[in-house]
Design a protein around this motif. Structure first.
Motif, short mmCIF file in Angstrom:
data_model
loop_
_atom_site.label_atom_id
_atom_site.label_comp_id
_atom_site.label_asym_id
_atom_site.label_seq_id
_atom_site.Cartn_x
_atom_site.Cartn_y
_atom_site.Cartn_z
N ASN A 206 -5.79 -8.56 -9.90
CA ASN A 206 -4.92 -9.43 -9.09
C ASN A 206 -3.96 -8.65 -8.18
O ASN A 206 -2.87 -9.13 -7.86
CB ASN A 206 -4.10 -10.37 -10.00
CG ASN A 206 -4.98 -11.26 -10.83
OD1 ASN A 206 -5.54 -10.82 -11.83
ND2 ASN A 206 -5.14 -12.49 -10.42
N HIS A 207 -4.37 -7.45 -7.76
CA HIS A 207 -3.45 -6.62 -6.97
C HIS A 207 -4.20 -5.86 -5.87
O HIS A 207 -3.96 -6.12 -4.69
CB HIS A 207 -2.71 -5.69 -7.94
CG HIS A 207 -1.68 -4.83 -7.30
ND1 HIS A 207 -0.73 -4.15 -8.02
CD2 HIS A 207 -1.44 -4.50 -6.00
CE1 HIS A 207 0.05 -3.47 -7.20
NE2 HIS A 207 -0.37 -3.67 -5.97
N GLY A 208 -5.11 -4.97 -6.23
CA GLY A 208 -5.81 -4.24 -5.16
C GLY A 208 -6.41 -2.94 -5.65
O GLY A 208 -6.27 -2.56 -6.81
N ASN B 71 8.61 0.43 0.38
CA ASN B 71 8.85 -0.64 1.36
C ASN B 71 8.62 -0.21 2.80
O ASN B 71 9.17 -0.80 3.73
CB ASN B 71 10.29 -1.20 1.22
CG ASN B 71 10.51 -1.80 -0.15
OD1 ASN B 71 9.60 -2.40 -0.71
ND2 ASN B 71 11.70 -1.63 -0.71
N SER B 72 7.81 0.84 3.00
CA SER B 72 7.52 1.25 4.38
C SER B 72 6.20 0.61 4.80
O SER B 72 5.33 0.31 3.97
CB SER B 72 7.45 2.77 4.49
OG SER B 72 6.46 3.29 3.62
N CYS B 73 6.07 0.41 6.11
CA CYS B 73 4.82 -0.13 6.67
C CYS B 73 3.89 1.04 6.96
O CYS B 73 4.29 1.98 7.67
CB CYS B 73 5.15 -0.89 7.95
SG CYS B 73 3.69 -1.39 8.85
N GLY C 10 0.81 -1.20 0.00
CA GLY C 10 0.00 0.00 0.00
C GLY C 10 0.85 1.25 0.00
O GLY C 10 2.03 1.23 0.39
N ASN C 11 0.27 2.33 -0.45
CA ASN C 11 0.96 3.63 -0.45
C ASN C 11 -0.06 4.76 -0.54
O ASN C 11 -1.18 4.55 -1.01
CB ASN C 11 1.99 3.73 -1.59
CG ASN C 11 1.65 2.86 -2.76
OD1 ASN C 11 0.74 3.18 -3.51
ND2 ASN C 11 2.33 1.74 -2.91
N ILE C 12 0.35 5.92 -0.06
CA ILE C 12 -0.55 7.08 0.02
C ILE C 12 0.21 8.29 -0.52
O ILE C 12 1.41 8.44 -0.25
CB ILE C 12 -0.98 7.35 1.48
CG1 ILE C 12 -1.65 6.12 2.09
CG2 ILE C 12 -1.92 8.56 1.56
CD1 ILE C 12 -1.98 6.25 3.58
O1 LIG Z 1 1.69 -1.81 -2.77
C1 LIG Z 1 2.82 -1.68 -3.19
C2 LIG Z 1 3.16 -1.94 -4.61
O2 LIG Z 1 2.01 -2.08 -5.36
C3 LIG Z 1 3.90 -1.21 -2.28
O3 LIG Z 1 4.93 -0.58 -2.98
P1 LIG Z 1 5.87 0.48 -2.26
O4 LIG Z 1 6.44 -0.20 -1.05
O5 LIG Z 1 6.94 0.83 -3.26
O6 LIG Z 1 5.01 1.65 -1.89
#
Ligand SMILES: O=C(CO)COP(=O)(O)O
Ligand SMILES: [Zn+2]
Length: 211
Positions: free
Chosen positions: A158-160, A44-46, A28-30
């Motif tokens: 297939n992802h979100g 790659n951050s939570c 996920g990302n915002i």
């Molecule tokens: O959901 C993700 C990729 O689709 C996460 O990617 P990132 O960690 O680069 O934000």
């Protein structure tokens, strides 16, 4: 809101979304629009453990200016802002039920989540499924730009889900509404579900649209 307030709000929403399992691990990302560019979550951050001082800041041309390395999904986020200029924030999650619908071969690619509740219509609207692309690939950008003028939310096959909002709060609300409606759709599969009809949808679109 000042930039400092936006940073704090983004961290709070990340923690709340992660804490309710709307996305797991480092998925996920915002992103949020600022007066002088964009703020995005680092790659790659939570989302549950974001640090307001380490968020990636980008200039209006999407060049990295400070903070940790930005999400690899910049092309995805950027395409929403470009295709839908009223966008102030974009939220991408791997939430379980929306992702389940994005994997099912018989989900309607033009209308993945039927209008079964008023808030689905008001906040989310019709949700297309975009063809599968590798996470982070720029190939997703033209697909998003094509639908963004008419859609505030999409499912990546297939992802979100990915949603655009008129504010950061609104984008989160839309992502939550989409996931909860996807859950209702899966829970009621095979049952005799009453959908809102064209009249009911038009009345909501005319008076209560929140996207
Ligand atoms: O959901 C993700 C990729 O689709 C996460 O990617 P990132 O960690 O680069 O934000
Ligand atoms: Zn993802």
């Amino acid at each position: 809101m000042t930039e400092a307030e936006v940073r704090e709000r983004l961290v709070q929403w990340g923690r709340l979304l992660f804490g309710r399992n709307f996305t797991v691990g480092s998925s996920g990302n915002i992103s949020v629009r600022l007066e002088d560019g964009f703020l995005v979550t680092p790659t790659n951050s939570c989302l549950g453990l974001l640090d307001s001082t380490k968020l990636s800041k980008l200039d209006p041309e999407w060049r990295h200016v400070s903070g940790d390395k930005p999400t690899k999904e910049l092309p995805l986020h950027r395409a929403f802002y470009e295709g839908r200029p009223q966008t102030q924030a974009v939220v991408h999650l791997h939430s379980t039920f929306a992702t389940a619908l994005s994997c099912l071969a018989d989900t309607d690619p033009a209308d993945a989540i039927p209008p079964i509740t008023p808030y689905m219509v008001m906040r989310v609207g019709r949700v297309p499924v975009l063809p599968y692309t590798v996470p982070g690939s720029p190939d997703v950008a033209p697909l998003v730009r094509a639908v963004a003028p008419d859609h505030a939310a999409v499912l990546l096959a297939n992802h979100g889900p990915v949603v655009a909002g008129l504010s950061l709060d609104a984008a989160v609300f839309t992502a939550e509404e989409l996931e909860e409606t996807a859950k209702l759709v899966v829970l009621t599969r095979g049952l005799n579900v009453r959908h809102l009809d064209a009249h009911q949808i038009a009345a909501l679109d005319a008076s209560f649209k929140l996207r």
